[in-house]
Motif scaffolding. Structure first.
Motif, PDB file in Angstrom:
ATOM      1  N   LYS A  94      -4.238   7.851  -2.269  1.00  0.00           N
ATOM      2  CA  LYS A  94      -4.438   6.850  -1.214  1.00  0.00           C
ATOM      3  C   LYS A  94      -4.174   7.423   0.184  1.00  0.00           C
ATOM      4  O   LYS A  94      -4.625   6.865   1.171  1.00  0.00           O
ATOM      5  N   CYS A  95      -3.430   8.546   0.247  1.00  0.00           N
ATOM      6  CA  CYS A  95      -3.148   9.156   1.559  1.00  0.00           C
ATOM      7  C   CYS A  95      -4.445   9.533   2.269  1.00  0.00           C
ATOM      8  O   CYS A  95      -4.512   9.502   3.494  1.00  0.00           O
ATOM      9  N   GLU A  96      -5.475   9.911   1.502  1.00  0.00           N
ATOM     10  CA  GLU A  96      -6.734  10.340   2.120  1.00  0.00           C
ATOM     11  C   GLU A  96      -7.426   9.206   2.875  1.00  0.00           C
ATOM     12  O   GLU A  96      -8.263   9.446   3.720  1.00  0.00           O
ATOM     13  N   ARG A  97      -7.109   7.976   2.547  1.00  0.00           N
ATOM     14  CA  ARG A  97      -7.708   6.830   3.230  1.00  0.00           C
ATOM     15  C   ARG A  97      -6.748   6.221   4.245  1.00  0.00           C
ATOM     16  O   ARG A  97      -7.048   5.204   4.857  1.00  0.00           O
ATOM     17  N   CYS A  98      -5.589   6.826   4.411  1.00  0.00           N
ATOM     18  CA  CYS A  98      -4.550   6.247   5.272  1.00  0.00           C
ATOM     19  C   CYS A  98      -4.769   6.661   6.722  1.00  0.00           C
ATOM     20  O   CYS A  98      -4.962   7.840   7.017  1.00  0.00           O
ATOM     21  N   SER A  99      -4.707   5.695   7.625  1.00  0.00           N
ATOM     22  CA  SER A  99      -4.926   5.979   9.046  1.00  0.00           C
ATOM     23  C   SER A  99      -3.804   6.847   9.624  1.00  0.00           C
ATOM     24  O   SER A  99      -3.957   7.444  10.680  1.00  0.00           O
ATOM     25  N   LEU A 100      -2.675   6.913   8.934  1.00  0.00           N
ATOM     26  CA  LEU A 100      -1.533   7.660   9.457  1.00  0.00           C
ATOM     27  C   LEU A 100      -1.381   9.039   8.819  1.00  0.00           C
ATOM     28  O   LEU A 100      -0.346   9.677   8.963  1.00  0.00           O
ATOM     29  N   LEU A 101      -2.428   9.478   8.124  1.00  0.00           N
ATOM     30  CA  LEU A 101      -2.349  10.746   7.386  1.00  0.00           C
ATOM     31  C   LEU A 101      -1.905  11.908   8.286  1.00  0.00           C
ATOM     32  O   LEU A 101      -0.986  12.656   7.944  1.00  0.00           O
ATOM     33  N   GLU A 102      -2.544  12.048   9.455  1.00  0.00           N
ATOM     34  CA  GLU A 102      -2.223  13.189  10.330  1.00  0.00           C
ATOM     35  C   GLU A 102      -0.795  13.107  10.857  1.00  0.00           C
ATOM     36  O   GLU A 102      -0.102  14.102  10.991  1.00  0.00           O
ATOM     37  N   LEU A 103      -0.385  11.892  11.151  1.00  0.00           N
ATOM     38  CA  LEU A 103       0.954  11.690  11.697  1.00  0.00           C
ATOM     39  C   LEU A 103       2.033  11.861  10.621  1.00  0.00           C
ATOM     40  O   LEU A 103       3.111  12.385  10.851  1.00  0.00           O
ATOM     41  N   CYS A 104       1.698  11.430   9.424  1.00  0.00           N
ATOM     42  CA  CYS A 104       2.678  11.417   8.320  1.00  0.00           C
ATOM     43  C   CYS A 104       2.857  12.806   7.693  1.00  0.00           C
ATOM     44  O   CYS A 104       3.953  13.189   7.329  1.00  0.00           O
ATOM     45  N   MET A 105       1.747  13.545   7.591  1.00  0.00           N
ATOM     46  CA  MET A 105       1.725  14.891   6.991  1.00  0.00           C
ATOM     47  C   MET A 105       2.419  14.929   5.623  1.00  0.00           C
ATOM     48  O   MET A 105       3.391  15.671   5.421  1.00  0.00           O
ATOM     49  N   PRO A 106       1.982  14.125   4.671  1.00  0.00           N
ATOM     50  CA  PRO A 106       2.680  14.061   3.380  1.00  0.00           C
ATOM     51  C   PRO A 106       2.669  15.374   2.615  1.00  0.00           C
ATOM     52  O   PRO A 106       3.653  15.719   1.972  1.00  0.00           O
ATOM     53  N   LYS A 107       1.562  16.151   2.732  1.00  0.00           N
ATOM     54  CA  LYS A 107       1.509  17.422   1.977  1.00  0.00           C
ATOM     55  C   LYS A 107       2.504  18.418   2.546  1.00  0.00           C
ATOM     56  O   LYS A 107       3.191  19.108   1.811  1.00  0.00           O
TER      57      LYS A 107
ATOM     58  N   LYS B 260      10.667   8.728   2.797  1.00  0.00           N
ATOM     59  CA  LYS B 260      10.020  10.040   2.813  1.00  0.00           C
ATOM     60  C   LYS B 260       8.599   9.907   2.250  1.00  0.00           C
ATOM     61  O   LYS B 260       8.336   9.032   1.440  1.00  0.00           O
ATOM     62  N   PRO B 261       7.702  10.799   2.650  1.00  0.00           N
ATOM     63  CA  PRO B 261       6.318  10.689   2.157  1.00  0.00           C
ATOM     64  C   PRO B 261       6.177  11.170   0.719  1.00  0.00           C
ATOM     65  O   PRO B 261       6.917  12.056   0.280  1.00  0.00           O
ATOM     66  N   GLU B 262       5.240  10.567   0.034  1.00  0.00           N
ATOM     67  CA  GLU B 262       4.874  11.058  -1.302  1.00  0.00           C
ATOM     68  C   GLU B 262       3.368  11.120  -1.328  1.00  0.00           C
ATOM     69  O   GLU B 262       2.716  10.077  -1.232  1.00  0.00           O
ATOM     70  N   TYR B 263       2.837  12.323  -1.436  1.00  0.00           N
ATOM     71  CA  TYR B 263       1.382  12.448  -1.367  1.00  0.00           C
ATOM     72  C   TYR B 263       0.726  11.874  -2.631  1.00  0.00           C
ATOM     73  O   TYR B 263       1.161  12.095  -3.739  1.00  0.00           O
TER      74      TYR B 263
ATOM     75  N   TYR C 135       0.846  -1.211   0.000  1.00  0.00           N
ATOM     76  CA  TYR C 135       0.000   0.000   0.000  1.00  0.00           C
ATOM     77  C   TYR C 135       0.875   1.252   0.000  1.00  0.00           C
ATOM     78  O   TYR C 135       0.677   2.164  -0.790  1.00  0.00           O
ATOM     79  N   CYS C 136       1.861   1.278   0.915  1.00  0.00           N
ATOM     80  CA  CYS C 136       2.771   2.433   1.004  1.00  0.00           C
ATOM     81  C   CYS C 136       3.965   2.033   1.863  1.00  0.00           C
ATOM     82  O   CYS C 136       3.804   1.656   3.026  1.00  0.00           O
ATOM     83  N   GLU C 137       5.158   2.157   1.310  1.00  0.00           N
ATOM     84  CA  GLU C 137       6.368   1.731   2.038  1.00  0.00           C
ATOM     85  C   GLU C 137       6.569   2.557   3.308  1.00  0.00           C
ATOM     86  O   GLU C 137       7.016   2.052   4.334  1.00  0.00           O
ATOM     87  N   ARG C 138       6.193   3.828   3.201  1.00  0.00           N
ATOM     88  CA  ARG C 138       6.343   4.684   4.388  1.00  0.00           C
ATOM     89  C   ARG C 138       5.369   4.231   5.491  1.00  0.00           C
ATOM     90  O   ARG C 138       5.728   4.187   6.660  1.00  0.00           O
ATOM     91  N   GLN C 139       4.143   3.895   5.097  1.00  0.00           N
ATOM     92  CA  GLN C 139       3.169   3.423   6.093  1.00  0.00           C
ATOM     93  C   GLN C 139       3.705   2.183   6.800  1.00  0.00           C
ATOM     94  O   GLN C 139       3.621   2.034   8.017  1.00  0.00           O
ATOM     95  N   CYS C 140       4.285   1.286   6.024  1.00  0.00           N
ATOM     96  CA  CYS C 140       4.846   0.055   6.582  1.00  0.00           C
ATOM     97  C   CYS C 140       5.936   0.386   7.609  1.00  0.00           C
ATOM     98  O   CYS C 140       5.960  -0.174   8.709  1.00  0.00           O
ATOM     99  N   ALA C 141       6.814   1.312   7.259  1.00  0.00           N
ATOM    100  CA  ALA C 141       7.910   1.662   8.177  1.00  0.00           C
ATOM    101  C   ALA C 141       7.376   2.364   9.422  1.00  0.00           C
ATOM    102  O   ALA C 141       7.838   2.112  10.533  1.00  0.00           O
ATOM    103  N   LEU C 142       6.391   3.257   9.229  1.00  0.00           N
ATOM    104  CA  LEU C 142       5.841   3.961  10.395  1.00  0.00           C
ATOM    105  C   LEU C 142       5.249   2.958  11.388  1.00  0.00           C
ATOM    106  O   LEU C 142       5.419   3.082  12.597  1.00  0.00           O
ATOM    107  N   ILE C 143       4.568   1.938  10.875  1.00  0.00           N
ATOM    108  CA  ILE C 143       3.916   0.958  11.764  1.00  0.00           C
ATOM    109  C   ILE C 143       4.924  -0.049  12.312  1.00  0.00           C
ATOM    110  O   ILE C 143       4.960  -0.315  13.511  1.00  0.00           O
TER     111      ILE C 143
HETATM  112  S1  SF4 Z   1      -0.285   9.434   4.423  1.00  0.00           S
HETATM  113 FE1  SF4 Z   1       0.306   8.725   2.378  1.00  0.00          FE
HETATM  114  S2  SF4 Z   1       2.564   8.804   2.349  1.00  0.00           S
HETATM  115 FE2  SF4 Z   1       1.887   8.907   4.482  1.00  0.00          FE
HETATM  116  S3  SF4 Z   1       1.935   6.818   5.214  1.00  0.00           S
HETATM  117 FE3  SF4 Z   1      -0.131   7.209   4.530  1.00  0.00          FE
HETATM  118  S4  SF4 Z   1      -0.212   6.562   2.389  1.00  0.00           S
HETATM  119 FE4  SF4 Z   1       1.935   6.728   2.975  1.00  0.00          FE
END
Ligand code: SF4
Length: 211
Positions: free
Chosen positions: A179-192, A173-176, A19-27
């Motif tokens: 799919k970020c809009e459906r990601c549970s880590l959106l607020e924490l990741c702050m890709p934008k 690093k994040p790449e917006y 789904y997202c390599e960054r999401q995987c690393a964050l978790i």
């Molecule tokens: S917000 Fe986007 S870039 Fe950040 S972890 Fe989720 S999917 Fe990945």
């Protein structure tokens, strides 16, 4: 390669990685987790599945919350449901079923997770599993998944990359993207914000070069 018990990683990490390599690393590296409406719905669905233990019908036995592991891929986890189908010769063939909220996705993240479950069951039970099913809550549809050579190779490749990511311990690093809009880590990741910060940095670097 055979992994030791200490080196096993969560099977779900494969789904996160695709789904997202960054999401995987964050978790799985930073141990970050945040629940949003999507994960809450998914969790409730999984909990409902988890409350049952097993059911038996004529030629199908259904086991819930089945623990599994593969030392070859270095994975450990639990399947929502494993159906055992009785074949003509009287043997019982495992058939993994994974419950997901939402609908079928364009990428292979759910199919890779299901295939990893099949590989775990194959290793544990010494059988060959040809297919399984994803059940999507939003559309109430089953999607049959064939564990062909291509999907198996992708699953093995993803498992290896997730091990590398966890050993390296570096969060990409994040790449917006959408799919970020459906990601549970959106607020924490702050890709934008990160993309904007990078843009400002690039602007300053370019300006300095022009000077
Ligand atoms: S917000 Fe986007 S870039 Fe950040 S972890 Fe989720 S999917 Fe990945």
């Amino acid at each position: 390669m055979i992994y030791s018990l200490d080196d096993l990683i969560m099977l779900s990490a494969l789904q996160h990685f695709v789904y997202c390599e960054r999401q995987c690393a964050l978790i799985h590296v930073e141990q970050a987790w945040s629940e949003n409406v999507f994960t809450a719905e998914g969790r409730i669905m999984h909990e409902k599945v988890d409350t049952a233990k097993y059911e038996s019908r004529k030629n199908v036995r259904i086991e819930y919350g089945v623990p599994m592991r593969s030392l070859r891929l270095g994975l450990i986890g639990k399947a929502d449901v494993v159906e055992f189908h009785r074949t003509d010769d009287g043997t019982w063939l495992p058939f993994p079923v994974e419950y997901k909220r939402g609908k079928s996705k364009a990428d292979n993240c759910d199919r890779v997770q299901l295939c990893a479950q099949a590989i775990c069951l194959e290793e544990m039970l010494d059988v060959e599993i040809r297919e399984g099913t994803l059940f999507y809550g939003q559309t109430r549809r089953r999607e049959d998944v064939v564990f062909d050579r291509e999907l198996r190779m992708e699953t093995e490749d993803v498992a290896e990359k997730v091990h590398e990511l966890i050993v390296a311990g570096i969060t990409p690093k994040p790449e917006y993207s959408k799919k970020c809009e459906r990601c549970s880590l959106l607020e924490l990741c702050m890709p934008k914000t990160c993309v904007r910060a990078r843009s400002v940095r690039n602007y300053l670097l370019t300006a300095m070069e022009q000077e």
